[in-house]
Design an enzyme around this catalytic site. Sequence first.
Site, short mmCIF file in Angstrom:
data_model
loop_
_atom_site.label_atom_id
_atom_site.label_comp_id
_atom_site.label_asym_id
_atom_site.label_seq_id
_atom_site.Cartn_x
_atom_site.Cartn_y
_atom_site.Cartn_z
CB CYS A 1 -1.00 0.03 1.14
SG CYS A 1 -2.54 0.86 0.63
CG ASP B 1 32.50 28.24 -2.09
OD1 ASP B 1 32.88 29.10 -2.90
OD2 ASP B 1 32.40 28.46 -0.86
CB CYS C 1 -2.55 3.23 -0.12
SG CYS C 1 -3.20 1.55 -0.31
#
Length: 819
Positions: free
Chosen positions: A98, A498, A101
């Site tokens: 499910c 960086d 679901c």
Amino acid sequence: MMDKRRHNAPNDSTLSAPAAHALHDDACVDLLREAVDAEPGIVEVNLDTENSTVSFGYDPALVAQPRLDEIAHELAPTIQQRLETCTLRVGQVGGRACESCAVGLERRMSRVPGVRSASASYRGGVLSVTYDGALISPAAIADRVQKYGVRLDEVPSYGTEDEEADEQPRTLPRRVADWLTSDKLEAIFTGITLVAMMLALGIDNWAGPSGAGVASALYAVAYVTGGSFGLKAGVESLSHGTIDIDLLMVLAALGAAFVGSPFEGAMLLFLFSLSNVLQAYALDRTRNAIKALMKLRPKQALVKRGDTTVVLPIERVMVGDCIVVKPGERIALDGMVSAGESTVDQASITGESMPVSKCVGDTVFAGTINKNGSLDVGVTKLAKDSTIAQLIKMVEEAHSQKAQTQRFIDKFGQYYAVAVILITALAIVIPIFVLSEAFHSAFYRAMTVMVAMSPCALVISTPASILSAIGNGARRGVLFKGGVHLEQAATIKVVAFDKTGTLTEGKPKVTDVIVAPSASLTKDELIALAAAVQSKSEHPLARATLSAAAEHHAQVSEAFAFQATTGKGVRGLVDGRDIRIGNLRYFEGFSCVGLHEIERDVLRLEREGKTSVAVGELGDDGETATMLGVIAFADLLRPNVARIVREIKAAGVERVVMLTGDNKHTAEAIARQAGLDDFYAELLPEDKVRVVREIGEKYGPVAMVGDGVNDAPALATARLGIAMGAAGTDVALETADVVLMGDDIGHIPYLIALSKQTRRTLVTNIGFAMFMIAVMLLAIFSIQLPLPLAVVGHEGGTVLVSLNGLRLLGYKYRPLPTA
């Protein structure tokens, strides 16, 4: 005629996910179009809300592509201001399959007015909803979810006033309902099923026909206790339009009883129920990361009120209040030390293994442990905004964000379940009506086929692995904002760093002190003179000079008549001497002794990537100067960067590069020291976006690592954005896909290795699940594999893939040995 072209800006380089979903709102669409209309050269804007992209029709003679990227990034924060995210902890709905679901719940919630997006995982136990606060409230969202038949557990508060409500005792009906749906009750029912099944088998064998009634009653008990949870889950799944594996197992068990094989059916229900209990335990282990984080957050703080102290709930402590933290206590809120010294264990937040020294001016985090000294802490963030609150929120949201593999399996599983039913029906109809086989044998074999083909192991294989890996990362201070990012980390070919604050420490330090031949003083005396003048300055280089003087234990005199000349340097009188500190332009117009040697040193230091200042003393005539020396500064590499770069490559990354706004000399020096493959210098934020794209096109998927506001566009553009957590800005943290809660880039090899291990586990689990199905089907049609053995193979395979996924909770990264 206007050359009309289209600029396609992908989701990861334009608007972050919440902003992209905001495009469903007409007001946001109007906002985008108004902004675009103000830009010359842009003739139209098209929005693809399904794929979260924005495309521009533009005249390349009037506007360049980098400007389009800049516009998109400028608009994202504006749109996001309208949006908020609430995270609800949800109970299980349906059975093993499910998660389909959950996909249905996402669709239904996305259609609710005011909701912009929803991401749900019943196995993760989390529903994350992005909504417009002007149109709908979290309480209304929770109410709507419950109306859809979804049980809510606690609604997380992240340190808000709602937490007190969560602490209230539950009502008796709620307790009864929780008990009737709890894993404990299913475990008890599983035990009853085993006992009833074995007793019925014994009576059948020993008592014969005389005990048939008792045996039948015991089998009935076994079927009720073993099948009730599966039947309930199957019906729930059907109500959500999903065919669940639980329902298939119940039907197979009833089919076995129908053809006179009640023991085989009972065994099927027992092993299926036992497998469910073991899976629930395994998945609960993966959710323990959130539970452990919740326990780290103190509920009250000792707050100074004038000359007294009072104990207050953390929700009532305001920014600017001063809290007292005694030795051994957890720090209640984020803040800055205003008095006292101590060491603090930050492992729960940053993953650092050693306690960190804290003194006045240092930042501390909520949830960390004060070790041996008393601290006064000025509060800088409210409880709902604290680092630990954001950490909990990010981990919970990560549990709601599914990996691409899991989403595929969730969708595929529904088609597969329908195929199982059709194949089972054909396995009954064809032998009976085409091959004239007896009903009993054909039906029995069909039930065996249904059991063997049911995709329990396939469905559980992915969430068990992904949730375990996310939990492992959270314990190390590495937060994946969803399974999709965990998977993407394994595909990275290039890591782009960086420089400032990421590869380097982010603050300059004195690296060289050179005394000029024309000066009769020592290095310590030169530092002392420079520190005396620069003690009056707030420049970062001045602070670095003062730190160096303290390290050298230099005797610093007081400077008088301090003056600062913008772009050149500073001067002051130190013990009657007129001292100047600055660049060489500061000494133009003077007749300088020793200037040639100083110029040579400055040029050499610049080639090494260092910033230099010259120190000189003016003569009494005001026209001559004696050069005293040169002081050089550099933003130093973090410890072990070169080794970390080697580890990143050992983890499978092909290239490691650096992006920086610094000059080429500085960038080249840093890249050489770090052992990088390449560097890109003198970049503006939009240049970083362009470079990340170019690297990706040339070498493959890119991970960008940064910490600043100017890194945010590049973080969003990269396939994987990695933000430095403790030092990172809020913008970088919001934009990134992975957050390093500490400032340790040494976690990057670990997160890549964890991702690759997770992928290997997924491949193993899915391959094993498919292999077991194929083997059992072959055995059924070749050697008439009986139903009990098919049940053992099916449920055994499901438990094995669950346990294999759970192993990722204990995954340990082995770094390269220190050289």
